[in-house]
Design a protein around this motif. Sequence first.
Motif, mmCIF file in Angstrom:
data_model
loop_
_atom_site.group_PDB
_atom_site.id
_atom_site.type_symbol
_atom_site.label_atom_id
_atom_site.label_comp_id
_atom_site.label_asym_id
_atom_site.label_seq_id
_atom_site.Cartn_x
_atom_site.Cartn_y
_atom_site.Cartn_z
ATOM 1 N N CYS A 1 37.147 -29.480 10.848
ATOM 2 C CA CYS A 1 37.955 -28.379 10.297
ATOM 3 C C CYS A 1 37.036 -27.381 9.604
ATOM 4 O O CYS A 1 36.213 -27.768 8.763
ATOM 5 C CB CYS A 1 38.985 -28.906 9.292
ATOM 6 N N LEU A 2 37.208 -26.100 9.946
ATOM 7 C CA LEU A 2 36.378 -25.044 9.365
ATOM 8 C C LEU A 2 37.271 -23.891 8.912
ATOM 9 O O LEU A 2 38.137 -23.438 9.666
ATOM 10 C CB LEU A 2 35.357 -24.545 10.398
ATOM 11 N N TYR A 3 37.023 -23.424 7.687
ATOM 12 C CA TYR A 3 37.774 -22.299 7.133
ATOM 13 C C TYR A 3 36.773 -21.245 6.683
ATOM 14 O O TYR A 3 36.023 -21.454 5.727
ATOM 15 C CB TYR A 3 38.636 -22.748 5.942
ATOM 16 N N THR B 1 38.505 -29.115 15.643
ATOM 17 C CA THR B 1 39.928 -29.260 15.965
ATOM 18 C C THR B 1 40.820 -28.290 15.195
ATOM 19 O O THR B 1 41.994 -28.156 15.522
ATOM 20 C CB THR B 1 40.403 -30.691 15.688
ATOM 21 N N TYR B 2 40.275 -27.637 14.164
ATOM 22 C CA TYR B 2 41.086 -26.694 13.374
ATOM 23 C C TYR B 2 40.173 -25.589 12.858
ATOM 24 O O TYR B 2 39.140 -25.867 12.251
ATOM 25 C CB TYR B 2 41.753 -27.411 12.192
ATOM 26 N N LEU B 3 40.591 -24.352 13.099
ATOM 27 C CA LEU B 3 39.811 -23.194 12.662
ATOM 28 C C LEU B 3 40.721 -22.209 11.936
ATOM 29 O O LEU B 3 41.675 -21.671 12.529
ATOM 30 C CB LEU B 3 39.143 -22.513 13.855
ATOM 31 N N VAL C 1 42.920 -26.044 17.123
ATOM 32 C CA VAL C 1 42.237 -25.733 18.379
ATOM 33 C C VAL C 1 42.779 -26.682 19.445
ATOM 34 O O VAL C 1 42.506 -27.882 19.417
ATOM 35 C CB VAL C 1 40.710 -25.896 18.244
ATOM 36 N N GLN C 2 43.570 -26.149 20.379
ATOM 37 C CA GLN C 2 44.129 -26.969 21.449
ATOM 38 C C GLN C 2 43.097 -27.160 22.559
ATOM 39 O O GLN C 2 42.134 -26.391 22.680
ATOM 40 C CB GLN C 2 45.392 -26.306 22.013
ATOM 41 N N GLU C 3 43.328 -28.175 23.378
ATOM 42 C CA GLU C 3 42.379 -28.480 24.450
ATOM 43 C C GLU C 3 42.289 -27.331 25.448
ATOM 44 O O GLU C 3 41.197 -27.010 25.935
ATOM 45 C CB GLU C 3 42.821 -29.760 25.165
#
Length: 386
Positions: A165-167, A192-194, A199-201
């Motif tokens: 996860c990155l913000y 998986t998360y931005l 973030v979907q496949e």
Amino acid sequence: MEMTKSALRDLCTQHKLYRTPHLNDKLYLHFKGFTHIANLEEYINLKALFLESNALQSLDGLPRLEQLKCLYAQQNCLRSLSGLQQLPSLDTLNISSNGLDSLEHLQDCPLLSTLTAEHNHLSTLQGLAPLLQCTNLHTLDLQQNNIEDPAVVDAIIAHLPQLRCLYLKGNPVVSSIKSYRKVIISRCPNLTYLDDRPVQEEERRCCEAWAVGGMDAERDERVRIKEEAAARGRRNFEWMQQLMREGFRKRRAMLGLPDGDTDPFMDTLAQYETSRDQHGSGSDSGSEFEFPQEPPELLAARQQLAAYTARPDEEEPAVAAAGFGAFSYAYVLPFWQNTRPMAAREADRPEVAGTYKLYNTNKKSKTVSGTTSKRVKAGTIRIKAK
């Protein structure tokens, strides 16, 4: 407020913790206005320490806490992370809303997996360089800082192998990188998360294709994704059809019918349709598919009631007023059914005395004695045999 031993014991009592220091695995020291850390040497078994919303300028004063996993020091006045070297097992660190311009000393926490450092003054690659030593970092929150250099992606973020996860929103770098989201996703294979959404496949595949071949490659990848989805739908449909056919075969075997993979009920219905077409719906052909006919008295009563329209000085048909006599059938019908305005129907409604079962809009019923005007005002009538 000073962090004295007596103050620490009083806070333990206030938060229903143990007054014996080494028995506590968490300690709440938030919102007390502490200016420095002291007298925590006896709390050797702490796993979570809450220091938020004080006036701390550094983390100096922390003793060696081998078991500490979570440290919450947000909303202080931190200018340095000096003191983290005493926390070798630290897993979660929250230092948001401070005045930090560097993450120096973060390299002393190699097991760190979650770092929240939003609303600080981080801006340079040098200040972010200690992140490279946190190879176990899963979640990184750097929102609302002053990061401007696009090189931070390739120099720092792309070298965090476990990042999930990155913000980064709220930093100038977000608007300075063209196709920002595609660049970040293509550089971080495990992300998986931005920022504001996962973030979907499918998105990952398109971003990776874009990074290799540009827009044309991304367009081709989207076509392949659509074709794969259609193929999955067809496979699922065929699998469902196969299950249905297997069920039909088992049912036909249980009923002693000839082998086949069609629905035995539908076969029976098809035979009935064929028989009805050949012999006519009202013929006495002796077919097992004939339905029982309704009594002629019921048919005549229904026709008489359907043809009846109230007029002045007219009475309700006797068969309707008597509740269809001895018939054991029940029907729900509107009592006055015609195309005239409501006012005309109200004026023309005759009053026939009797006992009726009334139904309101909630389908609750009650039996009352009176006239038709009373029961019609109550709602729909169910005419039932006595």
